[in-house]
Design a protein around this motif. Structure first.
Motif, mmCIF file in Angstrom:
data_model
loop_
_atom_site.group_PDB
_atom_site.id
_atom_site.type_symbol
_atom_site.label_atom_id
_atom_site.label_comp_id
_atom_site.label_asym_id
_atom_site.label_seq_id
_atom_site.Cartn_x
_atom_site.Cartn_y
_atom_site.Cartn_z
ATOM 1 N N ALA A 132 -5.472 11.483 4.788
ATOM 2 C CA ALA A 132 -6.478 10.474 5.100
ATOM 3 C C ALA A 132 -5.807 9.213 5.622
ATOM 4 N N ARG A 133 -6.542 8.525 6.486
ATOM 5 C CA ARG A 133 -6.036 7.237 6.960
ATOM 6 C C ARG A 133 -6.486 6.148 6.010
ATOM 7 N N ILE A 134 -5.520 5.319 5.620
ATOM 8 C CA ILE A 134 -5.814 4.203 4.724
ATOM 9 C C ILE A 134 -5.565 2.915 5.513
ATOM 10 N N ALA A 135 -6.627 2.165 5.756
ATOM 11 C CA ALA A 135 -6.489 0.876 6.456
ATOM 12 C C ALA A 135 -6.420 -0.215 5.393
ATOM 13 N N THR B 197 0.844 -1.206 0.000
ATOM 14 C CA THR B 197 0.000 0.000 0.000
ATOM 15 C C THR B 197 0.876 1.251 0.000
ATOM 16 N N TYR B 198 1.932 1.210 0.808
ATOM 17 C CA TYR B 198 2.838 2.357 0.882
ATOM 18 C C TYR B 198 3.464 2.639 -0.492
ATOM 19 N N HIS B 199 4.001 1.593 -1.121
ATOM 20 C CA HIS B 199 4.677 1.805 -2.404
ATOM 21 C C HIS B 199 3.685 2.215 -3.491
ATOM 22 N N ALA B 200 2.531 1.568 -3.502
ATOM 23 C CA ALA B 200 1.548 1.889 -4.552
ATOM 24 C C ALA B 200 1.052 3.325 -4.410
ATOM 25 N N LEU B 201 0.785 3.753 -3.178
ATOM 26 C CA LEU B 201 0.282 5.128 -3.005
ATOM 27 C C LEU B 201 1.395 6.144 -3.265
ATOM 28 N N SER B 202 2.608 5.844 -2.784
ATOM 29 C CA SER B 202 3.704 6.812 -2.954
ATOM 30 C C SER B 202 4.080 6.966 -4.422
ATOM 31 N N ILE C 22 -6.649 1.201 -4.532
ATOM 32 C CA ILE C 22 -5.566 2.187 -4.690
ATOM 33 C C ILE C 22 -5.604 2.747 -6.114
ATOM 34 N N GLN C 23 -5.875 1.878 -7.075
ATOM 35 C CA GLN C 23 -5.996 2.360 -8.467
ATOM 36 C C GLN C 23 -7.142 3.358 -8.585
ATOM 37 N N MET C 24 -8.186 3.104 -7.825
ATOM 38 C CA MET C 24 -9.336 4.006 -7.873
ATOM 39 C C MET C 24 -8.969 5.377 -7.301
ATOM 40 N N ILE C 25 -8.186 5.373 -6.241
ATOM 41 C CA ILE C 25 -7.735 6.650 -5.653
ATOM 42 C C ILE C 25 -6.911 7.400 -6.701
ATOM 43 N N GLU C 26 -6.048 6.665 -7.383
ATOM 44 C CA GLU C 26 -5.205 7.287 -8.415
ATOM 45 C C GLU C 26 -6.077 7.900 -9.507
ATOM 46 N N ARG C 27 -7.072 7.134 -9.931
ATOM 47 C CA ARG C 27 -7.943 7.604 -11.002
ATOM 48 C C ARG C 27 -8.726 8.846 -10.557
ATOM 49 N N PHE C 28 -9.174 8.839 -9.310
ATOM 50 C CA PHE C 28 -9.900 9.993 -8.768
ATOM 51 C C PHE C 28 -9.038 11.256 -8.890
ATOM 52 N N PHE C 29 -7.776 11.152 -8.488
ATOM 53 C CA PHE C 29 -6.933 12.345 -8.522
ATOM 54 C C PHE C 29 -6.535 12.728 -9.946
ATOM 55 N N GLU C 30 -6.410 11.744 -10.808
ATOM 56 C CA GLU C 30 -6.172 12.085 -12.224
ATOM 57 C C GLU C 30 -7.335 12.912 -12.752
ATOM 58 N N ASN C 31 -8.524 12.474 -12.425
ATOM 59 C CA ASN C 31 -9.708 13.205 -12.895
ATOM 60 C C ASN C 31 -9.794 14.591 -12.278
ATOM 61 N N ILE C 32 -9.461 14.674 -11.031
ATOM 62 C CA ILE C 32 -9.499 15.970 -10.349
ATOM 63 C C ILE C 32 -8.508 16.921 -11.027
ATOM 64 N N LYS C 33 -7.344 16.387 -11.357
ATOM 65 C CA LYS C 33 -6.313 17.231 -11.983
ATOM 66 C C LYS C 33 -6.761 17.715 -13.353
ATOM 67 N N GLN C 34 -7.440 16.831 -14.062
ATOM 68 C CA GLN C 34 -7.848 17.199 -15.424
ATOM 69 C C GLN C 34 -9.101 18.065 -15.459
#
Ligand SMILES: Cc1ncc(COP(=O)(O)O)c(C=O)c1O
Length: 453
Positions: free
Chosen positions: A381-384, A310-315, A423-435
């Motif tokens: 945010a806390r990620i469990a 989780t650490y590596h994927a999020l970082s 985690i992929q979904m979190i990434e996609r969310f922020f990609e969309n936010i950026k765009q």
């Protein structure tokens, strides 16, 4: 009939973890989209996913006939077992008469805050359970924000404590730490203890995650470093995956005779004693045995593997920073790198961030910063990382222990696909936010919820 509720109760808020439960349930019943049937990627709940150890379950069944009240401080067999457990795992010599058993550490921390006079120092970020208790008891308190490494700075502690007029101060230390997964080493604890000795600070050391320390040899209890001023709390909830059993214990400081009598009065007044069958079950959980030893080792290794992944994927997501957990099943992800994009998308608080992530098509549950005693506008945010079938994963680990780093990644992919996809979904969310052009419907297609359900 109209009931009038006491003002003191009116004034307190529902603790954040329970609010979150309600929020997720409401979200579920309100969402009419067919894909909401999938549920959500669960990074929010702080529960161990593993089964209660068989030894403990067996002991509970065997003692179901014990209907008598137990002694206020706990049955002698249990206090003895906890004493030996502390010696064996935490290298602490604690005689059973320094140990009190209660219905969970949450209640015991509350009881300690009831009997201890003084101003509370609460380092932040913090577990969401402390603040409602401090408020309920109307105690004076001060936050102690931590710096980049998320650890208490002894200098900051000294500076704050010098400003406080109370003759006694109470520091809440949580080690290992929820929500960051960080661990204090011996010298860091010693530096904190020096300040505590100098300025008369009592420590409540919440060590409920001690047993989850990935490299277990690294865990050091504050009870060992500052035995004259530390109350250590621990219990069955995280190490034995038995939060619902409601059993915790507190180790009193050395030479705290007067205080013990006061404490016993409070316990007797509030709950008499913990359920007798549960105490017998806990004896089996704290006694030293090969089975429990293996259980702790397997569960902490799995938490380690999930934590590293989780650490590596999020970082690796550009703009995201994460704490590297050394224990627990949490880390703190810092999304403040996206502040301006989030604000443009009208997401101004961490609560709004959690709400946006749980909505279709993201379906991702996190615990936002304001529930962790951070500023409302702090996008951390806390990620469990526990959204998997603990019973199955436990067996899979024993059958085929991953050895190399590639094995470990494969282990996560095959055993915790929702952690990976979330985690992929979190990434996609922020990609969309950026765009600024969230093509939301496409996201659902790409990540096919149904396949994962
Ligand atoms: C840091 C921390 N302390 C205490 C608790 C509560 O433990 P218990 O179940 O023993 O009341 C939790 C549970 O989430 C926790 O995360």
């Amino acid at each position: 009939m109209r009931f009038v509720v006491d003002q003191q109760v009116e004034d307190i808020e529902m603790p954040e973890n329970l609010k979150l439960n309600t929020f997720l349930q409401e979200f579920h019943s309100n969402c009419t989209h067919p894909e909401c049937g999938f549920g959500f990627y669960g990074f929010a709940f702080g529960q161990s996913p593993f089964p209660v150890p068989r030894l403990v379950q067996g002991a509970l069944i065997k003692n179901a006939n014990k209907g008598e009240y137990a002694a206020v401080s706990g049955i002698p067999e249990l206090r003895n077992a906890i004493s030996k457990y502390n010696k064996y795992y935490f290298r602490m010599d604690v005689s059973p008469d320094r140990i009190y058993v209660g219905p969970g550490t949450k209640e015991l921390i509350f009881n300690l805050l009831e009997i201890l006079h003084g101003t509370v120092i609460l380092p932040t970020p913090a577990w969401l359970g402390y603040l409602p208790q401090i408020r309920f008891l109307k105690k004076n308190f001060h936050m102690l924000p931590t710096r980049a490494n998320k650890k208490i700075s002894p200098n900051d502690l000294r500076r704050l404590a010098l400003r406080l007029q109370d003759r006694q101060k109470i520091l809440i230390l949580n080690n290992p730490h929820n929500p960051t997964g960080i661990l204090y080493d011996e010298s860091e604890l010693e530096e904190i203890a020096d300040v505590c000795r100098e300025l008369n600070i009592t420590v409540i050391s919440d060590e409920i995650y001690a047993q989850t320390t990935y490299d277990f040899s690294k865990f050091v209890s504050m009870g060992k470093i500052y035995p004259e001023g530390t109350f250590v709390t621990n219990g069955l909830s995280k190490s034995h995956a038995a939060g619902g059993y409601r059993l915790g214990y507190v180790v009193f400081p050395q030479h705290a005779m007067d205080l013990k009598a006061q404490f016993k009065k409070i316990l007797a007044t509030e709950y008499t004693a913990v359920s007798t069958p549960i105490q017998h079950a806990a004896v089996a959980g704290f006694e030293i045995s090969r089975e429990m030893d293996e259980y702790f080792e397997v569960t902490r290794n799995i938490h380690h593997i999930m934590g590293d992944y989780t650490y590596h994927a999020l970082s690796s997501i550009e703009g995201v920073k994460a704490t590297k957990p050394e224990a627990t099943f949490y880390l703190l992800a810092d999304f403040n790198g996206f502040s301006s994009a989030l604000q443009e998308a009208k997401i101004n608080t961490s609560q709004q961030l959690s709400e946006s992530l749980i909505q279709h098509p993201y379906h991702t549950a996190i615990v936002g910063g304001d529930s962790l005693v951070l500023e409302r506008t702090d996008f951390s945010a806390r990620i469990a990382f526990v959204d998997y079938n603990g019973a199955e994963v436990f067996e899979n680990y024993i059958e085929n222990k991953p050895k190399t780093s590639t094995d470990r990644i494969e282990f996560v992919k095959s055993n915790a696909p929702k952690v990976v996809a979330g985690i992929q979904m979190i990434e996609r969310f922020f990609e969309n936010i950026k765009q600024h052009t969230p093509k939301l419907s496409q996201v659902a297609e790409v990540y096919g919820f149904k396949k994962l359900a």
